[in-house]
Scaffold this active site. Sequence first.
Site, PDB file in Angstrom:
ATOM      1  N   GLU A   1      -0.446 -17.255   1.529  1.00 48.92           N
ATOM      2  CA  GLU A   1      -0.380 -17.352   2.983  1.00 48.92           C
ATOM      3  C   GLU A   1      -1.234 -18.514   3.470  1.00 48.92           C
ATOM      4  OE1 GLU A   1      -1.395 -13.512   4.585  1.00 48.92           O
ATOM      5  OE2 GLU A   1       0.397 -12.582   3.718  1.00 48.92           O
TER       6      GLU A   1
ATOM      7  N   HIS B   1       1.864 -12.158   8.776  1.00 54.06           N
ATOM      8  CA  HIS B   1       0.814 -11.168   8.485  1.00 54.06           C
ATOM      9  C   HIS B   1       0.155 -10.666   9.780  1.00 54.06           C
ATOM     10  CE1 HIS B   1      -2.060  -9.756   5.105  1.00 54.06           C
ATOM     11  NE2 HIS B   1      -1.985  -8.860   6.065  1.00 54.06           N
TER      12      HIS B   1
HETATM   13  N1  LIG Z   1       0.511  -6.237   7.374  1.00 54.38           N
HETATM   14  C1  LIG Z   1      -0.706  -6.011   7.797  1.00 54.38           C
HETATM   15  O1  LIG Z   1      -1.191  -6.661   8.704  1.00 54.38           O
HETATM   16  C2  LIG Z   1      -1.497  -4.918   7.162  1.00 54.38           C
HETATM   17  C3  LIG Z   1      -2.469  -4.254   7.909  1.00 54.38           C
HETATM   18  C4  LIG Z   1      -3.146  -3.189   7.312  1.00 54.38           C
HETATM   19  C5  LIG Z   1      -2.891  -2.845   5.993  1.00 54.38           C
HETATM   20  N2  LIG Z   1      -1.967  -3.556   5.293  1.00 54.38           N
HETATM   21  C6  LIG Z   1      -1.667  -3.200   3.904  1.00 54.38           C
HETATM   22  O2  LIG Z   1      -0.890  -2.013   3.913  1.00 54.38           O
HETATM   23  C7  LIG Z   1      -1.066  -1.329   2.674  1.00 54.38           C
HETATM   24  C8  LIG Z   1      -1.282   0.147   2.921  1.00 54.38           C
HETATM   25  O3  LIG Z   1      -2.446   0.353   3.686  1.00 54.38           O
HETATM   26  P1  LIG Z   1      -3.047   1.840   3.849  1.00 54.38           P
HETATM   27  O4  LIG Z   1      -4.194   1.742   4.772  1.00 54.38           O
HETATM   28  O5  LIG Z   1      -1.975   2.796   4.131  1.00 54.38           O
HETATM   29  O6  LIG Z   1      -3.573   2.052   2.354  1.00 54.38           O
HETATM   30  P2  LIG Z   1      -3.956   3.418   1.643  1.00 54.38           P
HETATM   31  O7  LIG Z   1      -4.901   3.065   0.567  1.00 54.38           O
HETATM   32  O8  LIG Z   1      -4.329   4.453   2.654  1.00 54.38           O
HETATM   33  O9  LIG Z   1      -2.560   3.887   0.986  1.00 54.38           O
HETATM   34  C9  LIG Z   1      -1.965   3.269  -0.106  1.00 54.38           C
HETATM   35  C10 LIG Z   1      -1.188   4.341  -0.856  1.00 54.38           C
HETATM   36  O10 LIG Z   1      -0.369   3.703  -1.831  1.00 54.38           O
HETATM   37  C11 LIG Z   1      -0.380   4.498  -2.995  1.00 54.38           C
HETATM   38  N3  LIG Z   1       0.022   3.641  -4.104  1.00 54.38           N
HETATM   39  C12 LIG Z   1      -0.650   2.594  -4.629  1.00 54.38           C
HETATM   40  N4  LIG Z   1       0.094   1.990  -5.586  1.00 54.38           N
HETATM   41  C13 LIG Z   1       1.261   2.682  -5.648  1.00 54.38           C
HETATM   42  C14 LIG Z   1       2.427   2.542  -6.431  1.00 54.38           C
HETATM   43  N5  LIG Z   1       2.553   1.554  -7.314  1.00 54.38           N
HETATM   44  N6  LIG Z   1       3.415   3.435  -6.253  1.00 54.38           N
HETATM   45  C15 LIG Z   1       3.305   4.437  -5.352  1.00 54.38           C
HETATM   46  N7  LIG Z   1       2.216   4.621  -4.572  1.00 54.38           N
HETATM   47  C16 LIG Z   1       1.211   3.740  -4.715  1.00 54.38           C
HETATM   48  C17 LIG Z   1      -1.796   5.026  -3.088  1.00 54.38           C
HETATM   49  O11 LIG Z   1      -1.887   6.170  -3.898  1.00 54.38           O
HETATM   50  C18 LIG Z   1      -2.083   5.317  -1.602  1.00 54.38           C
HETATM   51  O12 LIG Z   1      -1.720   6.631  -1.252  1.00 54.38           O
HETATM   52  C19 LIG Z   1      -2.214  -2.030   1.967  1.00 54.38           C
HETATM   53  O13 LIG Z   1      -1.694  -2.882   0.985  1.00 54.38           O
HETATM   54  C20 LIG Z   1      -2.862  -2.853   3.065  1.00 54.38           C
HETATM   55  O14 LIG Z   1      -3.469  -4.011   2.551  1.00 54.38           O
HETATM   56  C21 LIG Z   1      -1.259  -4.566   5.848  1.00 54.38           C
END
Ligand SMILES: NC(=O)c1ccc[n+]([C@@H]2O[C@H](COP(=O)([O-])OP(=O)(O)OC[C@H]3O[C@@H](n4cnc5c(N)ncnc54)[C@H](O)[C@@H]3O)[C@@H](O)[C@H]2O)c1
Length: 405
Positions: A258, A281
């Site tokens: 990015e 993003h």
């Molecule tokens: N686009 C954005 O601006 C933005 C903003 C916030 C978060 N995010 C991203 O969103 C994602 C989720 O955030 P969150 O707060 O819900 O995270 P979180 O840690 O609460 O949840 C992630 C979940 O994914 C599961 N997981 C991990 N690898 C897996 C796989 N290979 N198969 C199945 N399940 C799997 C974990 O067990 C967990 O329950 C993160 O990658 C975070 O960086 C993006």
Amino acid sequence: MRALLLENPHPNADLALEAAGLEVRRHPGAMGEDELIAALDGVQVLGIRSKTTVSRRVLEAAPDLLVIGSFAIGTNQIDLRFAAHRGVAVFNAPFSNTRSVVELALGEIVALSRRLTVVDDALHAGTWLKSAAGAHEVRGRTLGIVGYGNIGTQLSVLAEALGMRVVFYDMAEKLALGNARRMGSLDELLDVSDVVTLHVDGRPGNAGMFGPEQFDRMRPGSIFLNLSRGFVVDYSALREHVLSGKIVGAAVDVFADEPMRTGDPFDSELRGLPNVILTPHVGGSTEEAQEGIGAFVSNKLARYVLDGTTTMSVNVPPLALDPAPAARHRVAYLHRNTPGALALVNQAFAESGANIEGQILGTSGDLGYVITDIGGDLPDEARQALDEVPDTIRLRVLPAGQTEV
Ligand SMILES: NC(=O)c1ccc[n+]([C@@H]2O[C@H](COP(=O)([O-])OP(=O)(O)OC[C@H]3O[C@@H](n4cnc5c(N)ncnc54)[C@H](O)[C@@H]3O)[C@@H](O)[C@H]2O)c1
């Protein structure tokens, strides 16, 4: 005490810090290593967002630093383990922008299901493209959520409110909310979903977890979203499946590479594809989320400075504490978690005649954190004895009568 806030966190970040008696300074941009080292002289509290790296070298050169706040979700930019072993606690805001991501995903699911980008482009170009072909209600369609964490679960609840059927797959055991159904595998989810949306975390094992095989397995005519991490998806495979017409809509908010700054050039194999929404993003980038992050993180920093609370720290043992009552001193003692460490601490108090009025210990991995409330002042001999314990990482004596922030 001084706080230095880089990269412009929300103005409300100053409030809790100032209320805790800190002098707050701001610097609008990120800092490189050398600039940061110089700026940290005499600074106890550092606030950053995602563009400042706090490396081992920075931590070694910042003896005054007590605590770091990442005014973001991620903490990859900080050497967490080394920070802990230097006695520097780190806090972040793991779910202050969850709702923002969820709302964007929902909006995109509706927009893609109605092919809004296609009809919008056509109308701006002067063509009246009125047709029901390929346009769907989301009611009754099946949403497959991969990663049922903070974002996945909240999306599950709101999608059901729109009448969608929700299935999810998570590698960990998760409580299914509402009528959502847990799938035993990713393949099982792909077999039944009209919309697949990724919300997995950024662990290294997730690199390339969604590629040609997974796109092949998706139902013809389905929609794909990734608002999690860019490196999780093979976008060349997505491109092929959009061009073949198998995937009829996609929304992508995150990319492996990015650009650093707003206004920078951007390129991707997904540019120019029909009914594909690309966003820079911004899933979590709303004014509400920024405000939430500012208040959440600065409150954690202030509480740590004032009363030693480490609840939700990402690198030191979590202890939830009440403010130290007046007429006591609170000794916050971070140490290597070795057998007998607590006995040595209590021996130091006992030998100096300090009266322990309350004590709580938390450990995680090779770290231990003991809070001891003592009546009256901490005798110099106790302080010296604790400083001399070989496993001491950081000893802080918090003045009596601290108030809540
Ligand atoms: N686009 C954005 O601006 C933005 C903003 C916030 C978060 N995010 C991203 O969103 C994602 C989720 O955030 P969150 O707060 O819900 O995270 P979180 O840690 O609460 O949840 C992630 C979940 O994914 C599961 N997981 C991990 N690898 C897996 C796989 N290979 N198969 C199945 N399940 C799997 C974990 O067990 C967990 O329950 C993160 O990658 C975070 O960086 C993006």
